[in-house]
Design a protein around this motif. Sequence first.
Motif, PDB file in Angstrom:
ATOM      1  N   LEU A 223     -10.836  -8.668   6.925  1.00 57.51           N
ATOM      2  CA  LEU A 223     -11.469  -8.726   5.613  1.00 57.51           C
ATOM      3  C   LEU A 223     -12.683  -9.652   5.640  1.00 57.51           C
ATOM      4  O   LEU A 223     -12.732 -10.593   6.438  1.00 57.51           O
ATOM      5  CB  LEU A 223     -10.454  -9.226   4.570  1.00 57.51           C
ATOM      6  CG  LEU A 223      -9.230  -8.334   4.350  1.00 57.51           C
ATOM      7  CD1 LEU A 223      -8.181  -9.072   3.509  1.00 57.51           C
ATOM      8  CD2 LEU A 223      -9.624  -7.028   3.686  1.00 57.51           C
TER       9      LEU A 223
ATOM     10  N   TYR B  74     -10.413 -12.350   1.214  1.00 59.39           N
ATOM     11  CA  TYR B  74      -9.005 -12.610   0.877  1.00 59.39           C
ATOM     12  C   TYR B  74      -8.869 -13.753  -0.119  1.00 59.39           C
ATOM     13  O   TYR B  74      -8.161 -13.642  -1.129  1.00 59.39           O
ATOM     14  CB  TYR B  74      -8.227 -12.931   2.154  1.00 59.39           C
ATOM     15  CG  TYR B  74      -6.741 -13.110   1.931  1.00 59.39           C
ATOM     16  CD1 TYR B  74      -5.886 -12.019   1.991  1.00 59.39           C
ATOM     17  CD2 TYR B  74      -6.201 -14.366   1.669  1.00 59.39           C
ATOM     18  CE1 TYR B  74      -4.520 -12.176   1.783  1.00 59.39           C
ATOM     19  CE2 TYR B  74      -4.842 -14.539   1.450  1.00 59.39           C
ATOM     20  CZ  TYR B  74      -4.015 -13.438   1.523  1.00 59.39           C
ATOM     21  OH  TYR B  74      -2.668 -13.611   1.300  1.00 59.39           O
TER      22      TYR B  74
ATOM     23  N   TRP C 229      -5.082  -4.344   4.672  1.00 53.89           N
ATOM     24  CA  TRP C 229      -5.296  -5.012   3.391  1.00 53.89           C
ATOM     25  C   TRP C 229      -4.803  -6.458   3.377  1.00 53.89           C
ATOM     26  O   TRP C 229      -5.135  -7.216   2.457  1.00 53.89           O
ATOM     27  CB  TRP C 229      -4.629  -4.210   2.271  1.00 53.89           C
ATOM     28  CG  TRP C 229      -3.151  -4.005   2.434  1.00 53.89           C
ATOM     29  CD1 TRP C 229      -2.533  -3.077   3.222  1.00 53.89           C
ATOM     30  CD2 TRP C 229      -2.105  -4.715   1.777  1.00 53.89           C
ATOM     31  NE1 TRP C 229      -1.175  -3.163   3.115  1.00 53.89           N
ATOM     32  CE2 TRP C 229      -0.881  -4.166   2.223  1.00 53.89           C
ATOM     33  CE3 TRP C 229      -2.080  -5.757   0.849  1.00 53.89           C
ATOM     34  CZ2 TRP C 229       0.358  -4.635   1.779  1.00 53.89           C
ATOM     35  CZ3 TRP C 229      -0.850  -6.219   0.408  1.00 53.89           C
ATOM     36  CH2 TRP C 229       0.346  -5.656   0.870  1.00 53.89           C
ATOM     37  N   GLU C 230      -4.024  -6.864   4.395  1.00 49.46           N
ATOM     38  CA  GLU C 230      -3.581  -8.260   4.497  1.00 49.46           C
ATOM     39  C   GLU C 230      -4.134  -8.975   5.723  1.00 49.46           C
ATOM     40  O   GLU C 230      -3.761 -10.106   5.997  1.00 49.46           O
ATOM     41  CB  GLU C 230      -2.048  -8.318   4.521  1.00 49.46           C
ATOM     42  CG  GLU C 230      -1.394  -8.054   3.175  1.00 49.46           C
ATOM     43  CD  GLU C 230       0.105  -8.328   3.211  1.00 49.46           C
ATOM     44  OE1 GLU C 230       0.572  -9.131   2.399  1.00 49.46           O
ATOM     45  OE2 GLU C 230       0.796  -7.748   4.059  1.00 49.46           O
TER      46      GLU C 230
ATOM     47  N   VAL D  86      -5.999  -5.835  -4.896  1.00 47.30           N
ATOM     48  CA  VAL D  86      -5.917  -5.779  -3.438  1.00 47.30           C
ATOM     49  C   VAL D  86      -7.209  -5.190  -2.892  1.00 47.30           C
ATOM     50  O   VAL D  86      -7.756  -5.661  -1.888  1.00 47.30           O
ATOM     51  CB  VAL D  86      -4.700  -4.953  -2.991  1.00 47.30           C
ATOM     52  CG1 VAL D  86      -4.702  -4.756  -1.479  1.00 47.30           C
ATOM     53  CG2 VAL D  86      -3.401  -5.631  -3.426  1.00 47.30           C
ATOM     54  N   VAL D  87      -7.721  -4.153  -3.552  1.00 53.89           N
ATOM     55  CA  VAL D  87      -8.997  -3.557  -3.166  1.00 53.89           C
ATOM     56  C   VAL D  87     -10.109  -4.606  -3.183  1.00 53.89           C
ATOM     57  O   VAL D  87     -11.010  -4.599  -2.338  1.00 53.89           O
ATOM     58  CB  VAL D  87      -9.349  -2.383  -4.111  1.00 53.89           C
ATOM     59  CG1 VAL D  87     -10.776  -1.894  -3.871  1.00 53.89           C
ATOM     60  CG2 VAL D  87      -8.371  -1.229  -3.910  1.00 53.89           C
TER      61      VAL D  87
ATOM     62  N   ARG E 100     -10.101  -7.508  -2.213  1.00 60.68           N
ATOM     63  CA  ARG E 100     -10.153  -8.280  -0.974  1.00 60.68           C
ATOM     64  C   ARG E 100     -11.207  -7.710  -0.020  1.00 60.68           C
ATOM     65  O   ARG E 100     -11.805  -8.442   0.770  1.00 60.68           O
ATOM     66  CB  ARG E 100      -8.785  -8.277  -0.287  1.00 60.68           C
ATOM     67  CG  ARG E 100      -7.699  -9.015  -1.054  1.00 60.68           C
ATOM     68  CD  ARG E 100      -6.356  -8.854  -0.360  1.00 60.68           C
ATOM     69  NE  ARG E 100      -5.314  -9.639  -1.026  1.00 60.68           N
ATOM     70  CZ  ARG E 100      -4.030  -9.637  -0.651  1.00 60.68           C
ATOM     71  NH1 ARG E 100      -3.646  -8.913   0.389  1.00 60.68           N
ATOM     72  NH2 ARG E 100      -3.144 -10.374  -1.302  1.00 60.68           N
ATOM     73  N   TYR E 101     -11.422  -6.392  -0.071  1.00 65.10           N
ATOM     74  CA  TYR E 101     -12.399  -5.748   0.801  1.00 65.10           C
ATOM     75  C   TYR E 101     -13.828  -6.024   0.357  1.00 65.10           C
ATOM     76  O   TYR E 101     -14.765  -5.831   1.131  1.00 65.10           O
ATOM     77  CB  TYR E 101     -12.162  -4.235   0.830  1.00 65.10           C
ATOM     78  CG  TYR E 101     -10.920  -3.829   1.586  1.00 65.10           C
ATOM     79  CD1 TYR E 101     -10.992  -3.412   2.919  1.00 65.10           C
ATOM     80  CD2 TYR E 101      -9.662  -3.863   0.982  1.00 65.10           C
ATOM     81  CE1 TYR E 101      -9.857  -3.028   3.616  1.00 65.10           C
ATOM     82  CE2 TYR E 101      -8.527  -3.485   1.665  1.00 65.10           C
ATOM     83  CZ  TYR E 101      -8.618  -3.072   2.987  1.00 65.10           C
ATOM     84  OH  TYR E 101      -7.490  -2.708   3.669  1.00 65.10           O
TER      85      TYR E 101
ATOM     86  N   SER F  67      -7.674   4.473  -1.361  1.00 65.09           N
ATOM     87  CA  SER F  67      -7.121   3.318  -0.640  1.00 65.09           C
ATOM     88  C   SER F  67      -5.599   3.237  -0.696  1.00 65.09           C
ATOM     89  O   SER F  67      -4.966   2.725   0.234  1.00 65.09           O
ATOM     90  CB  SER F  67      -7.697   2.025  -1.220  1.00 65.09           C
ATOM     91  OG  SER F  67      -7.168   1.766  -2.506  1.00 65.09           O
TER      92      SER F  67
ATOM     93  N   ARG G  70       0.826  -1.207   0.000  1.00 68.45           N
ATOM     94  CA  ARG G  70       0.000   0.000   0.000  1.00 68.45           C
ATOM     95  C   ARG G  70       0.860   1.257   0.000  1.00 68.45           C
ATOM     96  O   ARG G  70       1.864   1.338   0.710  1.00 68.45           O
ATOM     97  CB  ARG G  70      -0.917   0.003   1.219  1.00 68.45           C
ATOM     98  CG  ARG G  70      -1.810   1.232   1.318  1.00 68.45           C
ATOM     99  CD  ARG G  70      -2.803   1.110   2.464  1.00 68.45           C
ATOM    100  NE  ARG G  70      -3.672   2.270   2.511  1.00 68.45           N
ATOM    101  CZ  ARG G  70      -3.558   3.282   3.379  1.00 68.45           C
ATOM    102  NH1 ARG G  70      -2.612   3.250   4.321  1.00 68.45           N
ATOM    103  NH2 ARG G  70      -4.398   4.305   3.344  1.00 68.45           N
TER     104      ARG G  70
ATOM    105  N   TRP H  23      -8.245   0.854   5.204  1.00 71.47           N
ATOM    106  CA  TRP H  23      -7.370   0.456   4.096  1.00 71.47           C
ATOM    107  C   TRP H  23      -5.992   0.008   4.558  1.00 71.47           C
ATOM    108  O   TRP H  23      -5.227  -0.544   3.763  1.00 71.47           O
ATOM    109  CB  TRP H  23      -7.235   1.617   3.107  1.00 71.47           C
ATOM    110  CG  TRP H  23      -8.527   2.030   2.484  1.00 71.47           C
ATOM    111  CD1 TRP H  23      -9.197   3.212   2.666  1.00 71.47           C
ATOM    112  CD2 TRP H  23      -9.330   1.260   1.574  1.00 71.47           C
ATOM    113  NE1 TRP H  23     -10.369   3.224   1.936  1.00 71.47           N
ATOM    114  CE2 TRP H  23     -10.471   2.050   1.255  1.00 71.47           C
ATOM    115  CE3 TRP H  23      -9.200  -0.007   1.014  1.00 71.47           C
ATOM    116  CZ2 TRP H  23     -11.460   1.590   0.388  1.00 71.47           C
ATOM    117  CZ3 TRP H  23     -10.193  -0.454   0.150  1.00 71.47           C
ATOM    118  CH2 TRP H  23     -11.307   0.333  -0.161  1.00 71.47           C
TER     119      TRP H  23
ATOM    120  N   ASN I 260      -4.234   1.279  -2.660  1.00 66.58           N
ATOM    121  CA  ASN I 260      -4.032  -0.129  -2.992  1.00 66.58           C
ATOM    122  C   ASN I 260      -4.339  -0.405  -4.460  1.00 66.58           C
ATOM    123  O   ASN I 260      -5.156   0.277  -5.079  1.00 66.58           O
ATOM    124  CB  ASN I 260      -4.939  -1.015  -2.125  1.00 66.58           C
ATOM    125  CG  ASN I 260      -4.476  -1.103  -0.694  1.00 66.58           C
ATOM    126  OD1 ASN I 260      -3.288  -1.256  -0.429  1.00 66.58           O
ATOM    127  ND2 ASN I 260      -5.406  -0.992   0.247  1.00 66.58           N
TER     128      ASN I 260
END
Length: 512
Positions: free
Chosen positions: A447, A148, A441-442, A140-141, A143-144, A134, A61, A438, A136
């Motif tokens: 998530l 995941y 993200w991992e 990656v976005v 994932r939200y 974000s 990010r 944000w 990201n």
Amino acid sequence: MTSTNDIEKSLKLDPGTIGVKETTSDEETQEYTTLHAPPYLQKLNTRIESLAGFEARGITRVLPEERQQPSLASDIQVAILWFSANVSVNNLAAGLFGPLVFNLGFLDSALCATFGGLIGCVSTGYMSIWGPVSGNRTMVVMRYFMGYWPSKIPCFLNIVLMVGYCTIDCILGGQMLSAVSGGGMSIVVGIIIVSLVNLIVAVFGMGLFHHYEKWAWIPQVLVLFILVGSAGPHFNATLQSIGDNRTVNANRLSFFSLCVYVPNSWSGAASDYYVYYPEKTSRLKTFLLTLTGLWVSFTLVYMLGIGLGSGIATNQAWADANGISTGALVVAGYGGLANFGRFCGAVVALGVIANSIPGTYSAALGCQVMGRYGKAVPRWVWSCVMVLIELICALAGRDHLFLVFQNLLALMGYWVEIMVCIVLQEHLIFRRMRGFDWTRWEDKKYLPLGIAALISFLLGWLGSVLGMYQVWYVGTLAKLAGGCDIGVWVGCGFALISYPPLRWLELKRFGR
């Protein structure tokens, strides 16, 4: 983007290891998996990432304090990026489908292309707004919105889509360079030339990418307007659609859908090019910059493709050239300009590179999103792998461009629009008040599980299959619709209907 490059130099990994960071519980608790690379690879990676203008960042990010300062020049540059990347001959080839494949007249084809392209551009414009807010990348976005693990499905499909698009670019560029040389240069050599330039820019990343796109559109626009002057008198604007009313209406919707698919296919990468924009950037501004750059470019090249396709029936030289390849047809449009026409054809051929670069760049990022081992491999290595795959596919399919294009259509439109429908509903129905963190993200425990999104996505695919009308498969609903491709519309309908109740149940049961 010099500030971006300076930021990248301060974010390098320890040269002795390639680290992968994963959030396992909350923002303070991190688990590191360190993958040791051979010393010679460590040294090579350090040397390459120290090159001036090289973007070392992968999918990590971009923090708010690392973003570039807002400016009018940056806004204009990103609109130019979208225009430059898409005012290319591969999108022109999509316009040929109206008269040549769907037997539509000039007016029908033009209306379908203009308004179909608008809808596709709106979809991509919406997905682009998540980049600045974000920091990201697009996948990656996701994932939200899809969780995941389930988000890896659209991520993988997007990699395939970007590679497929770049393969078409390579084939068309190779065909045109071969046609310009009068057959003196083989299509194979042309494909290799396009791939090499694509490799250099995609490997260096966002800095060189922006500089290339900043200027690449100028010669493209000039030679395309020369094509209008050279080939325009042979366009058949009076060409009428062929078939009874039911057949014509089915072909109209099929071509309209195709013209939605092509610009819409950028939705899976739209945020990637905005992650260095300030966090407070207006969403409306981001949307309009993307929409403007995309729609203007697609409208121009769609209309040129339709014009060339309409003239084939009355121009034997064009018909003969089209029998050789699509690239040869475009070069034939410059037929009255002798050597200068060949020069223009070469410029158009090299213009596909501007379209290949962002696709290769986003495909490489997608490989990192797929998992921790993918993330451990530097972005520039994945770019090299993607270009190699594109080169192999282009060499294998160089004599079957339209077949490649048709077989890619399902991937170009169906799943992307289903994904956008899920994002839109999650955003407007379930996240309007809660928002997003944000920074996590991992964090798999923050998530969503993605159960609702996965089921809805699969149901959408089921609807797409039922409504699909392709060379290799015709769905049940497509047959009932008179041989019309309604896959994307049925698929979106299934996703729109199924997602809200499934998501409500998921939130009620699991709370996230």
